[in-house]
Design a protein around this motif. Structure first.
Motif, PDB file in Angstrom:
ATOM      1  N   THR A 189      45.646  42.979  26.995  1.00 11.11           N
ATOM      2  CA  THR A 189      46.584  42.580  25.945  1.00 11.11           C
ATOM      3  C   THR A 189      47.117  43.759  25.150  1.00 11.11           C
ATOM      4  O   THR A 189      48.203  43.684  24.565  1.00 11.11           O
ATOM      5  CB  THR A 189      45.938  41.573  24.977  1.00 11.11           C
ATOM      6  OG1 THR A 189      44.729  42.143  24.431  1.00 11.11           O
ATOM      7  CG2 THR A 189      45.635  40.263  25.673  1.00 11.11           C
ATOM      8  N   THR A 190      46.393  44.856  25.124  1.00  6.16           N
ATOM      9  CA  THR A 190      46.843  46.037  24.373  1.00  6.16           C
ATOM     10  C   THR A 190      47.579  47.041  25.248  1.00  6.16           C
ATOM     11  O   THR A 190      48.055  48.065  24.749  1.00  6.16           O
ATOM     12  CB  THR A 190      45.647  46.742  23.715  1.00  6.16           C
ATOM     13  OG1 THR A 190      44.709  47.136  24.732  1.00  6.16           O
ATOM     14  CG2 THR A 190      44.944  45.824  22.732  1.00  6.16           C
ATOM     15  N   ALA A 191      47.696  46.769  26.543  1.00  7.08           N
ATOM     16  CA  ALA A 191      48.235  47.755  27.479  1.00  7.08           C
ATOM     17  C   ALA A 191      49.751  47.671  27.600  1.00  7.08           C
ATOM     18  O   ALA A 191      50.337  46.585  27.647  1.00  7.08           O
ATOM     19  CB  ALA A 191      47.605  47.579  28.853  1.00  7.08           C
ATOM     20  N   ASP A 192      50.376  48.848  27.651  1.00  8.71           N
ATOM     21  CA  ASP A 192      51.802  48.972  27.945  1.00  8.71           C
ATOM     22  C   ASP A 192      52.032  49.356  29.402  1.00  8.71           C
ATOM     23  O   ASP A 192      53.159  49.290  29.900  1.00  8.71           O
ATOM     24  CB  ASP A 192      52.439  50.018  27.027  1.00  8.71           C
ATOM     25  CG  ASP A 192      52.245  49.669  25.565  1.00  8.71           C
ATOM     26  OD1 ASP A 192      52.774  48.640  25.126  1.00  8.71           O
ATOM     27  OD2 ASP A 192      51.534  50.418  24.868  1.00  8.71           O
ATOM     28  N   VAL A 193      50.964  49.791  30.077  1.00  8.15           N
ATOM     29  CA  VAL A 193      50.956  50.047  31.518  1.00  8.15           C
ATOM     30  C   VAL A 193      49.605  49.574  32.037  1.00  8.15           C
ATOM     31  O   VAL A 193      48.568  49.888  31.436  1.00  8.15           O
ATOM     32  CB  VAL A 193      51.138  51.545  31.854  1.00  8.15           C
ATOM     33  CG1 VAL A 193      51.044  51.768  33.370  1.00  8.15           C
ATOM     34  CG2 VAL A 193      52.449  52.077  31.327  1.00  8.15           C
ATOM     35  N   ILE A 194      49.603  48.842  33.137  1.00 14.92           N
ATOM     36  CA  ILE A 194      48.356  48.424  33.784  1.00 14.92           C
ATOM     37  C   ILE A 194      48.234  49.157  35.118  1.00 14.92           C
ATOM     38  O   ILE A 194      49.176  49.178  35.919  1.00 14.92           O
ATOM     39  CB  ILE A 194      48.335  46.902  34.022  1.00 14.92           C
ATOM     40  CG1 ILE A 194      48.121  46.158  32.716  1.00 14.92           C
ATOM     41  CG2 ILE A 194      47.239  46.519  35.022  1.00 14.92           C
ATOM     42  CD1 ILE A 194      46.748  46.342  32.099  1.00 14.92           C
ATOM     43  N   VAL A 195      47.065  49.763  35.354  1.00 18.12           N
ATOM     44  CA  VAL A 195      46.770  50.429  36.619  1.00 18.12           C
ATOM     45  C   VAL A 195      45.693  49.616  37.326  1.00 18.12           C
ATOM     46  O   VAL A 195      44.578  49.477  36.819  1.00 18.12           O
ATOM     47  CB  VAL A 195      46.294  51.876  36.388  1.00 18.12           C
ATOM     48  CG1 VAL A 195      45.968  52.539  37.725  1.00 18.12           C
ATOM     49  CG2 VAL A 195      47.350  52.679  35.637  1.00 18.12           C
ATOM     50  N   MET A 196      46.039  49.075  38.486  1.00 16.92           N
ATOM     51  CA  MET A 196      45.115  48.220  39.234  1.00 16.92           C
ATOM     52  C   MET A 196      44.356  49.044  40.262  1.00 16.92           C
ATOM     53  O   MET A 196      44.886  49.418  41.311  1.00 16.92           O
ATOM     54  CB  MET A 196      45.894  47.107  39.925  1.00 16.92           C
ATOM     55  CG  MET A 196      46.520  46.093  38.969  1.00 16.92           C
ATOM     56  SD  MET A 196      45.292  45.011  38.209  1.00 16.92           S
ATOM     57  CE  MET A 196      44.802  44.029  39.630  1.00 16.92           C
ATOM     58  N   ALA A 197      43.088  49.345  39.951  1.00 14.35           N
ATOM     59  CA  ALA A 197      42.236  50.131  40.842  1.00 14.35           C
ATOM     60  C   ALA A 197      41.178  49.216  41.449  1.00 14.35           C
ATOM     61  O   ALA A 197      39.978  49.453  41.314  1.00 14.35           O
ATOM     62  CB  ALA A 197      41.596  51.278  40.073  1.00 14.35           C
ATOM     63  N   VAL A 198      41.644  48.167  42.117  1.00 14.10           N
ATOM     64  CA  VAL A 198      40.780  47.128  42.664  1.00 14.10           C
ATOM     65  C   VAL A 198      40.923  47.122  44.182  1.00 14.10           C
ATOM     66  O   VAL A 198      42.047  47.150  44.693  1.00 14.10           O
ATOM     67  CB  VAL A 198      41.168  45.745  42.094  1.00 14.10           C
ATOM     68  CG1 VAL A 198      40.266  44.651  42.635  1.00 14.10           C
ATOM     69  CG2 VAL A 198      41.140  45.771  40.564  1.00 14.10           C
ATOM     70  N   PRO A 199      39.818  47.069  44.940  1.00  7.98           N
ATOM     71  CA  PRO A 199      39.930  47.025  46.408  1.00  7.98           C
ATOM     72  C   PRO A 199      40.727  45.820  46.876  1.00  7.98           C
ATOM     73  O   PRO A 199      40.780  44.776  46.209  1.00  7.98           O
ATOM     74  CB  PRO A 199      38.469  46.929  46.871  1.00  7.98           C
ATOM     75  CG  PRO A 199      37.667  47.487  45.739  1.00  7.98           C
ATOM     76  CD  PRO A 199      38.411  47.128  44.494  1.00  7.98           C
ATOM     77  N   SER A 200      41.333  45.949  48.038  1.00  9.58           N
ATOM     78  CA  SER A 200      42.253  44.915  48.520  1.00  9.58           C
ATOM     79  C   SER A 200      41.576  43.561  48.686  1.00  9.58           C
ATOM     80  O   SER A 200      42.202  42.522  48.452  1.00  9.58           O
ATOM     81  CB  SER A 200      42.891  45.355  49.846  1.00  9.58           C
ATOM     82  OG  SER A 200      41.898  45.583  50.833  1.00  9.58           O
ATOM     83  N   HIS A 201      40.302  43.533  49.088  1.00 11.39           N
ATOM     84  CA  HIS A 201      39.668  42.238  49.362  1.00 11.39           C
ATOM     85  C   HIS A 201      39.456  41.409  48.094  1.00 11.39           C
ATOM     86  O   HIS A 201      39.312  40.192  48.168  1.00 11.39           O
ATOM     87  CB  HIS A 201      38.336  42.430  50.090  1.00 11.39           C
ATOM     88  CG  HIS A 201      37.281  43.116  49.281  1.00 11.39           C
ATOM     89  ND1 HIS A 201      37.085  44.474  49.324  1.00 11.39           N
ATOM     90  CD2 HIS A 201      36.371  42.639  48.399  1.00 11.39           C
ATOM     91  CE1 HIS A 201      36.102  44.808  48.508  1.00 11.39           C
ATOM     92  NE2 HIS A 201      35.654  43.712  47.933  1.00 11.39           N
ATOM     93  N   GLY A 202      39.445  42.035  46.917  1.00 14.11           N
ATOM     94  CA  GLY A 202      39.303  41.286  45.677  1.00 14.11           C
ATOM     95  C   GLY A 202      40.514  41.380  44.781  1.00 14.11           C
ATOM     96  O   GLY A 202      40.472  40.929  43.630  1.00 14.11           O
ATOM     97  N   TYR A 203      41.586  41.930  45.306  1.00 16.01           N
ATOM     98  CA  TYR A 203      42.740  42.257  44.467  1.00 16.01           C
ATOM     99  C   TYR A 203      43.408  41.020  43.878  1.00 16.01           C
ATOM    100  O   TYR A 203      43.700  40.966  42.679  1.00 16.01           O
ATOM    101  CB  TYR A 203      43.755  43.055  45.287  1.00 16.01           C
ATOM    102  CG  TYR A 203      44.874  43.653  44.465  1.00 16.01           C
ATOM    103  CD1 TYR A 203      44.785  44.951  43.994  1.00 16.01           C
ATOM    104  CD2 TYR A 203      46.021  42.922  44.160  1.00 16.01           C
ATOM    105  CE1 TYR A 203      45.810  45.515  43.233  1.00 16.01           C
ATOM    106  CE2 TYR A 203      47.042  43.459  43.401  1.00 16.01           C
ATOM    107  CZ  TYR A 203      46.933  44.767  42.943  1.00 16.01           C
ATOM    108  OH  TYR A 203      47.943  45.307  42.183  1.00 16.01           O
ATOM    109  N   ARG A 204      43.649  40.004  44.687  1.00 19.14           N
ATOM    110  CA  ARG A 204      44.396  38.842  44.206  1.00 19.14           C
ATOM    111  C   ARG A 204      43.643  38.131  43.078  1.00 19.14           C
ATOM    112  O   ARG A 204      44.246  37.728  42.070  1.00 19.14           O
ATOM    113  CB  ARG A 204      44.679  37.858  45.342  1.00 19.14           C
ATOM    114  CG  ARG A 204      45.587  36.709  44.906  1.00 19.14           C
ATOM    115  CD  ARG A 204      45.833  35.726  46.044  1.00 19.14           C
ATOM    116  NE  ARG A 204      46.613  36.288  47.131  1.00 19.14           N
ATOM    117  CZ  ARG A 204      47.947  36.341  47.159  1.00 19.14           C
ATOM    118  NH1 ARG A 204      48.643  35.877  46.124  1.00 19.14           N
ATOM    119  NH2 ARG A 204      48.571  36.843  48.199  1.00 19.14           N
ATOM    120  N   GLU A 205      42.345  37.983  43.226  1.00 18.64           N
ATOM    121  CA  GLU A 205      41.551  37.297  42.197  1.00 18.64           C
ATOM    122  C   GLU A 205      41.659  38.023  40.860  1.00 18.64           C
ATOM    123  O   GLU A 205      41.886  37.398  39.813  1.00 18.64           O
ATOM    124  CB  GLU A 205      40.091  37.225  42.628  1.00 18.64           C
ATOM    125  CG  GLU A 205      39.174  36.642  41.555  1.00 18.64           C
ATOM    126  CD  GLU A 205      37.708  36.874  41.835  1.00 18.64           C
ATOM    127  OE1 GLU A 205      36.894  36.572  40.942  1.00 18.64           O
ATOM    128  OE2 GLU A 205      37.368  37.379  42.932  1.00 18.64           O
TER     129      GLU A 205
END
Length: 338
Positions: free
Chosen positions: A77-93
């Motif tokens: 909620t405080t972010a102006d940029v989100i960096v998604m460092a999540v492996p592909s197998h759990g990314y969608r969740e």
């Protein structure tokens, strides 16, 4: 990222405390306030109090400016940029959970170099589905986390087709030892990042079987050809595959003992089973899970990828590494440029 949010006053939320996510958070916190989301409260506490993430980056002290939190709501909620460092197998969740707290129009940067098994979708495609209305960028290149954390000179690519956002993200990720280039070719950069992991497994298998530089150079070069064929079929720019996201990342991943995919391949070449390898590490080797999806995409688009076929056979169908190499060498001879 409005004009008033430039100059380091906007906030960055990094989702995921693996080696690459932690590294990127350590970099961005020098340019903008950064909060790193940890799934486990005890890890967030250790990062905040001991300045370490020994599970993934032992021996590295994290910057005092970096803050960790186990509250996804607080980070997003405080972010102006989100960096998604999540492996592909759990990314969608995780993307779905992030979307519940994300403010409108906040850019999302994906780091994962994989495909979703069920859909064969790239991470930017999943992001667009789960976070509609948000600009999506990809950060990729020859970026081994421990070398970046150690301050060794390197370069990366931020891919997005919006030039203004690309320049803002370029500024955010650039550090004295990390040079960041922009590239509008999101498809090509993502395909390159996915396929290079598969080829790195093949390169590792050759090393594990005791073969030398000629064999690995052959696999890297022919792997680049496979990557380029698939990337072009999916709409990527051929020039991308000769750049940092393509050839650069491929060379680094196929050559380095720090590469998880290369290490998996080496152990396969030495005779270990894929189950033994997976059970013995907490690191995710994206190429293992992505290789069947890459092959499915290739077949759907009429693209021949013989190295990928053999990696799938070894990782998922019980073929041995020597048999896989033999199958490649026994293929009919053809023209290099076909």
């Amino acid at each position: 990222m409005s004009d008033g949010e430039r100059g380091g006053s906007f906030h960055v939320g990094v989702i995921g405390t693996g080696s690459w996510g932690t590294t990127m958070a350590a970099l961005t916190c020098a340019n903008a306030p950064t909060t790193l989301w940890a799934r486990r409260p005890e890890l967030a506490q250790r990062i905040n109090e001991e300045r370490s993430n020994d599970e993934y980056l032992d021996s590295f002290e994290l910057p005092e400016a970096l803050v960790a939190s186990s509250s996804l709501d607080e980070v997003v909620t405080t972010a102006d940029v989100i960096v998604m460092a999540v492996p592909s197998h759990g990314y969608r969740e995780v993307a779905r959970r992030v979307a519940e707290h994300l403010r409108p129009w906040v850019p999302v940067v994906t780091l994962a170099k994989g495909l979703e098994r069920e859909t064969q979708q790239r991470m930017s495609e999943i992001t667009a589905e789960e976070m509609p209305g948000h600009p999506v960028a990809v950060l990729t290149g020859p970026n081994l986390a421990r070398e970046i954390m150690g301050g060794q000179p390197a370069a990366s690519v931020v891919a997005i087709d919006d030039e203004r956002i690309a320049r803002e993200l370029q500024r955010l990720f650039t550090r004295p030892a990390l040079r960041v280039y922009t590239n509008p070719d999101v498809v090509g950069c993502e395909v390159a990042g996915v396929v290079k992991n598969v080829i790195a497994i093949a390169s590792g298998m050759a090393r594990g079987m005791g073969f030398g530089d000629n064999t690995r150079a052959t696999l890297i070069t022919r792997g680049l050809a496979e990557m380029t064929r698939l990337g072009e079929a999916l709409g990527g720019d051929p020039a991308t595959f000769a750049g940092l996201a393509g050839m650069g990342d491929l060379i680094a991943t196929c050559s380095s003992t720090q590469s998880r995919n290369n290490t998996v391949g080496r152990r396969l070449g030495e005779g270990d089973s894929i189950d033994e390898i997976v059970e013995s590490t907490n690191m995710v080797a994206e190429g293992v899970g992505s290789s069947p999806s890459v092959l499915d995409l290739a077949r759907r688009n009429g693209v021949e990828m013989p190295i990928t076929e053999q990696v799938v056979a070894v990782c998922h169908e019980g073929r041995t590494a020597p048999d896989a190499l033999g199958a490649l060498m026994e293929r009919d001879a053809t023209s290099e440029v076909e």
